[in-house]
Write an enzyme that holds these catalytic residues in place. Structure first.
Site, PDB file in Angstrom:
ATOM      1  N   SER A  50      59.809 101.560  31.192  1.00 13.07           N
ATOM      2  CA  SER A  50      59.988 101.575  32.617  1.00 13.07           C
ATOM      3  C   SER A  50      59.030 102.499  33.363  1.00 13.07           C
ATOM      4  O   SER A  50      58.812 102.312  34.571  1.00 13.07           O
ATOM      5  CB  SER A  50      61.420 101.998  32.953  1.00 13.07           C
ATOM      6  OG  SER A  50      61.646 103.337  32.546  1.00 13.07           O
ATOM      7  N   SER A  98      60.713 103.970  27.222  1.00 13.51           N
ATOM      8  CA  SER A  98      60.045 103.903  28.524  1.00 13.51           C
ATOM      9  C   SER A  98      58.836 104.795  28.727  1.00 13.51           C
ATOM     10  O   SER A  98      58.152 104.683  29.748  1.00 13.51           O
ATOM     11  CB  SER A  98      61.042 104.185  29.632  1.00 13.51           C
ATOM     12  OG  SER A  98      61.736 103.006  29.914  1.00 13.51           O
ATOM     13  N   LYS A 120      57.510 110.562  37.830  1.00 12.56           N
ATOM     14  CA  LYS A 120      58.217 109.287  37.924  1.00 12.56           C
ATOM     15  C   LYS A 120      59.237 109.416  39.061  1.00 12.56           C
ATOM     16  O   LYS A 120      59.863 110.477  39.207  1.00 12.56           O
ATOM     17  CB  LYS A 120      58.924 109.020  36.588  1.00 12.56           C
ATOM     18  CG  LYS A 120      59.651 107.692  36.481  1.00 12.56           C
ATOM     19  CD  LYS A 120      60.180 107.503  35.039  1.00 12.56           C
ATOM     20  CE  LYS A 120      60.847 106.169  34.842  1.00 12.56           C
ATOM     21  NZ  LYS A 120      61.269 105.959  33.443  1.00 12.56           N
TER      22      LYS A 120
HETATM   23  N1  GLN Z   1      63.399  98.957  27.988  1.00 14.43           N
HETATM   24  C1  GLN Z   1      64.573  99.715  27.697  1.00 14.43           C
HETATM   25  C2  GLN Z   1      65.691  99.289  28.622  1.00 14.43           C
HETATM   26  O1  GLN Z   1      65.451  98.497  29.453  1.00 14.43           O
HETATM   27  C3  GLN Z   1      64.294 101.183  27.787  1.00 14.43           C
HETATM   28  C4  GLN Z   1      64.273 101.740  29.139  1.00 14.43           C
HETATM   29  C5  GLN Z   1      64.016 103.202  29.176  1.00 14.43           C
HETATM   30  O2  GLN Z   1      63.598 103.797  28.169  1.00 14.43           O
HETATM   31  N2  GLN Z   1      64.266 103.821  30.305  1.00 14.43           N
HETATM   32  O3  GLN Z   1      66.787  99.749  28.498  1.00 14.43           O
END
Ligand code: GLN
Length: 463
Positions: free
Chosen positions: A154, A178, A79
């Site tokens: 994400s 994510s 990532k």
């Molecule tokens: N969707 C969640 C957020 O926007 C989790 C994001 C993540 O796990 N990095 O905070």
């Protein structure tokens, strides 16, 4: 499966160079459409693969070589919020468009030492803020199962690259879902390890008390193998644990008869898509068939998890993003995207004098209640089974302009992060429209080995 590839490399049925080239070709043909990669490191991957072939041809004891380097020759990707020495690392934000780190994140260097070959850096929501991948400044990643839909977020590129076989596995982060969310949208397997099990060093911090470093694979067995290489104490990350790293593959196929699996009544509400509920029920049936005991449980404070998560996360985000001041590295702050700006503003507000007790401290108290709920549950059960996402992968553009809708996608994943627990997300079939559906198994702290055992048995029947 990693084990099959390793045996082909060992038996010299394929070379590491052939293998790497075949994955690079896949990236060349698929990536322009899917947009899973931000950077492809063609040249260094080819060089590394040739080095692996040298190592293999010179080795007098291949068993010893592969036991020292269990991922030797395996194509992977990171990532783009993992720092990679001499390789551009953008966090999918224009503010870091030209940033080239001078060191590797601990996980990156650990996977290098295990022999893995990195093919590049993967797309994601900028700074990992999001659940659909659409907050990337480099365009959304498309879902390989339906290119008009998102691949989750994400870690959007992580899920899409593994699902479309552009890499064998890929790393990611899970602060509130994510890794599990893109895995459930792309028919792949994700591990969100116990908080502190894997080092966060060298990874752009989103929310330091919640960030968990994991990966996406195509099987529980591969996931266990990769975690055995990434887990462990790191002197560069004071929050890593000295808890011994177990052999996650040992007895992974052992019988699970008599294991107790909890079903949370608050997680199966009618707010969840009916096909997802149906698939979750079919997963419960599989565990019954495997001889597990299904036990109804309650996590009474679940309804406050999302609010508590968004106060804590945004507070920590506002503090962590302060380092991008345009003076030390990165471009000016006006290059931040809308979501980062929104999070900085709300987080700063929640932490400001006068509001700190009302928001931040209260959210932390709720967090303690959520931890206590889970701890009580784990007195009765060995793991909890739940859906991952309340909705099917949205169409690209469908929820991106509606932050509330976006945040609500995290309702079933954030409690795990608030409590610092491990969770394994597994494919559980397809909807009537052919879209992947995932389930998650949640365990007590440091119970990854048990989750892999449960996941492996599930795959034997569900695949
Ligand atoms: N969707 C969640 C957020 O926007 C989790 C994001 C993540 O796990 N990095 O905070």
């Amino acid at each position: 499966m990693i084990a099959d590839i390793i045996s082909k490399l060992k038996n010299k049925e394929i070379s590491a160079l052939e293998l790497t080239k075949s994955y690079l070709n896949k990236i060349e043909s698929e990536n322009p459409d899917i947009n899973a990669f931000i950077t492809v490191t063609n040249d260094s991957a080819i060089k590394e693969a040739s080095n692996v072939d040298d190592l293999i041809s010179k080795s007098e004891n291949l068993d010893e070589l592969f036991s020292k380097m269990p991922l030797l020759g395996i194509p992977l990707a990171h990532k783009d919020i993992f720092s990679t020495k001499d390789v551009k690392t953008t966090a999918a934000s224009k503010i870091l468009e030209d940033y080239i780190p001078v060191y590797d994140a601990t996980v990156v260097s650990k996977l290098k030492s295990s022999g893995g070959i990195s093919l590049g850096k993967l797309n994601c929501d900028a700074f990992a803020h999001g659940a659909t991948g659409e907050n990337s400044d480099f365009g959304p990643t498309k879902n390989p199962y339906d290119k008009s839909r998102v691949a989750g977020g994400s870690s959007s590129g992580t899920g899409a690259a593994v699902a479309s076989e552009m890499v064998v596995f890929a790393t990611g982060t899970d602060t509130g879902g994510s890794l599990r969310n893109p895995a459930s949208f792309t028919n792949t397997v994700a591990i969100k390890p116990t908080y502190g099990r894997v080092s966060r060093y060298g990874i752009f911090a989103m929310s330091s008390s919640l960030d968990s470093i994991g990966h996406i694979t195509t099987s529980a067995e591969d996931s266990a193998l990769v975690l055995s290489q990434t887990a462990g104490f790191d002197p560069f990350d004071a929050t890593t644990s000295k808890h011994p790293v177990e052999n996650y593959l040992e007895n992974i196929g052992a019988d699970i008869k008599g294991k107790k699996i909890g079903i949370v009544k608050e997680y199966l509400s009618d707010e969840i898509d009916s096909e997802i509920l149906e698939k979750t029920k079919s997963a419960i049936n599989i565990y019954e068939k495997l001889g597990a005991e299904i036990i109804d449980i309650s996590l009474p404070n679940s309804e406050y998890a999302l609010a508590s998560y968004y106060v804590i996360t945004l507070s920590e985000v506002s503090s962590n993003l302060a380092r991008f001041d345009g003076i030390r590295f990165g471009f000016d702050r006006d290059k931040f995207g809308d979501e980062a700006k929104r999070r900085i503003m709300i987080g700063t507000y929640a932490l400001s004098a006068g509001f700190y007790d009302e928001f931040y401290v209260k959210a932390q108290k709720v967090r303690t209640l959520i931890i206590q709920d889970f701890k009580k549950a784990f007195e009765k059960v060995d793991a909890i089974l739940a859906p991952v996402s309340p909705v099917m992968p949205p169409k690209i553009g469908e929820v991106v302009d509606d932050p509330m809708k976006n945040y609500l996608m995290d309702i079933l994943t954030v409690p795990v992060n608030l409590a610092g627990l491990p969770a394994l997300s597994l494919p559980c079939g397809f909807s009537s429209k052919g879209l992947p559906v995932g389930i998650q198994l949640i365990g007590d702290h440091f119970s990854e080995k048990n989750l892999y055992n449960l996941g492996y048995n599930f795959e034997r029947i569900s695949k």
